[in-house]
Design a protein around this motif. Structure first.
Motif, short mmCIF file in Angstrom:
data_model
loop_
_atom_site.label_atom_id
_atom_site.label_comp_id
_atom_site.label_asym_id
_atom_site.label_seq_id
_atom_site.Cartn_x
_atom_site.Cartn_y
_atom_site.Cartn_z
N LYS A 1 0.98 -0.95 0.23
CA LYS A 1 0.58 -0.10 -0.14
C LYS A 1 1.25 1.39 -0.03
O LYS A 1 0.56 1.98 -0.72
CB LYS A 1 -0.85 0.05 1.43
CG LYS A 1 -2.06 -1.17 1.20
CD LYS A 1 -2.42 -1.51 2.22
CE LYS A 1 -3.85 0.23 2.33
NZ LYS A 1 -4.98 -0.36 3.56
N ALA A 2 2.39 1.20 1.09
CA ALA A 2 2.53 2.03 0.87
C ALA A 2 3.69 2.57 -0.83
O ALA A 2 3.29 3.89 -1.25
CB ALA A 2 4.01 2.38 1.66
N LEU A 3 3.64 1.13 -1.78
CA LEU A 3 4.06 1.23 -2.57
C LEU A 3 3.23 2.46 -3.59
O LEU A 3 3.57 2.96 -4.47
CB LEU A 3 5.04 0.42 -3.50
CG LEU A 3 5.25 0.69 -4.37
CD1 LEU A 3 6.62 0.71 -5.13
CD2 LEU A 3 5.31 -1.08 -5.08
N ILE A 4 1.59 1.99 -3.61
CA ILE A 4 0.84 2.41 -4.47
C ILE A 4 0.64 3.95 -3.72
O ILE A 4 0.50 4.66 -5.24
CB ILE A 4 -0.26 1.53 -3.85
CG1 ILE A 4 -0.71 0.22 -4.67
CG2 ILE A 4 -1.66 2.67 -4.42
CD1 ILE A 4 -1.79 -0.37 -4.50
N PRO B 1 4.26 9.39 -5.30
CA PRO B 1 3.35 9.80 -6.21
C PRO B 1 3.30 9.33 -7.79
O PRO B 1 2.24 9.34 -8.59
CB PRO B 1 3.95 11.33 -5.99
CG PRO B 1 4.19 11.17 -4.67
CD PRO B 1 4.97 9.56 -4.30
N GLU B 2 4.98 8.85 -7.97
CA GLU B 2 4.96 8.50 -9.47
C GLU B 2 4.57 7.19 -9.71
O GLU B 2 3.78 7.50 -10.74
CB GLU B 2 6.71 8.41 -9.62
CG GLU B 2 7.52 6.86 -8.60
CD GLU B 2 7.57 7.86 -7.59
OE1 GLU B 2 8.42 7.35 -6.85
OE2 GLU B 2 7.54 8.66 -6.78
N VAL B 3 4.35 6.69 -8.74
CA VAL B 3 3.42 4.85 -9.27
C VAL B 3 1.31 5.58 -9.29
O VAL B 3 1.04 4.95 -9.75
CB VAL B 3 3.42 3.84 -7.75
CG1 VAL B 3 2.52 3.11 -8.19
CG2 VAL B 3 5.00 3.35 -7.92
N ALA B 4 1.46 5.91 -8.12
CA ALA B 4 0.07 6.70 -8.72
C ALA B 4 -0.18 7.04 -9.70
O ALA B 4 -1.36 7.42 -10.61
CB ALA B 4 -1.05 7.78 -6.78
N GLN B 5 0.50 8.43 -10.45
CA GLN B 5 0.75 8.46 -11.11
C GLN B 5 0.46 7.80 -12.40
O GLN B 5 -0.33 7.55 -13.86
CB GLN B 5 2.18 9.93 -11.64
CG GLN B 5 1.42 10.39 -13.13
CD GLN B 5 2.73 11.60 -12.77
OE1 GLN B 5 3.37 11.15 -12.53
NE2 GLN B 5 2.57 12.76 -14.09
N GLN B 6 1.01 6.77 -12.58
CA GLN B 6 1.52 6.12 -13.59
C GLN B 6 0.32 5.03 -14.04
O GLN B 6 -0.38 4.27 -14.63
CB GLN B 6 3.08 4.85 -13.45
CG GLN B 6 4.37 5.41 -14.08
CD GLN B 6 3.72 6.26 -15.22
OE1 GLN B 6 3.02 4.96 -15.89
NE2 GLN B 6 4.18 6.33 -15.66
N PRO C 1 -7.78 4.03 -11.04
CA PRO C 1 -7.23 5.40 -9.30
C PRO C 1 -6.16 4.79 -8.71
O PRO C 1 -6.78 3.37 -8.47
CB PRO C 1 -9.02 5.55 -8.82
CG PRO C 1 -9.87 5.31 -10.37
CD PRO C 1 -9.17 3.91 -10.89
N ALA C 2 -5.52 5.66 -7.64
CA ALA C 2 -5.33 5.07 -6.06
C ALA C 2 -5.80 4.72 -5.35
O ALA C 2 -5.80 3.88 -5.38
CB ALA C 2 -4.08 6.35 -5.86
N LYS C 3 -6.82 5.10 -5.21
CA LYS C 3 -7.82 4.30 -4.38
C LYS C 3 -8.54 3.37 -4.65
O LYS C 3 -8.86 1.85 -3.65
CB LYS C 3 -9.43 5.53 -3.68
CG LYS C 3 -8.71 7.17 -3.61
CD LYS C 3 -9.76 7.37 -2.94
CE LYS C 3 -8.86 9.16 -2.40
NZ LYS C 3 -10.25 10.01 -2.05
N GLU C 4 -8.55 3.14 -5.46
CA GLU C 4 -8.73 1.93 -5.90
C GLU C 4 -8.46 0.80 -5.30
O GLU C 4 -8.56 0.16 -5.34
CB GLU C 4 -9.70 2.26 -7.06
CG GLU C 4 -10.35 0.40 -8.05
CD GLU C 4 -10.43 0.19 -9.64
OE1 GLU C 4 -11.11 -0.30 -10.49
OE2 GLU C 4 -11.38 1.90 -9.90
N ALA C 5 -7.02 0.78 -6.30
CA ALA C 5 -6.09 0.34 -6.07
C ALA C 5 -5.43 -0.58 -4.71
O ALA C 5 -5.61 -1.05 -4.42
CB ALA C 5 -4.57 0.57 -6.92
#
Length: 107
Positions: free
Chosen positions: A39-42, A45-50, A57-61
């Motif tokens: 979860k910390a990796l997700i 910012p750069e991972v969330a952007q990709q 969306p990051a929240k869905e991930a």
């Protein structure tokens, strides 16, 4: 007087709530740590952007990670550990770098 004090001590002994400690399996703790690491990796910012570029969306991930079983989280964390840190280098690029180093040493 001693009976009253004894009665009060006995009453306090039974009135104090007791704590019960349960055993937590190490695999549960390890799975929770792995889940937090993924979860910390997700959340980076750069991972969330990709992921946004891929339509996730990051929240869905994060919700998907929460829905994963412990075994799935361990598998994903293991695959993340196996990834190269700086990306892959092709054999042609490696050969070119070696040739440049050799040429620099000869000159």
């Amino acid at each position: 007087m001693k009976k009253i004090l004894g009665g009060l001590l006995l009453a306090f002994a039974f009135a104090v709530p007791q704590a019960y400690a349960g055993l937590v399996a190490t695999d549960q703790v390890a799975a929770q740590q792995e889940r937090e690491r993924v979860k910390a990796l997700i959340e980076r910012p750069e991972v969330a952007q990709q992921m946004e570029k891929m339509g996730i969306p990051a929240k869905e991930a994060l919700a998907r990670v929460d829905a994963m079983t412990d075994e799935e989280v361990r598998s994903l964390a293991g695959r993340l550990d196996a990834l190269p840190a700086g990306g892959q280098i092709s054999s042609q690029t490696l050969l070119l770098i070696c040739l440049i180093i050799i040429l620099l040493l000869l000159i």
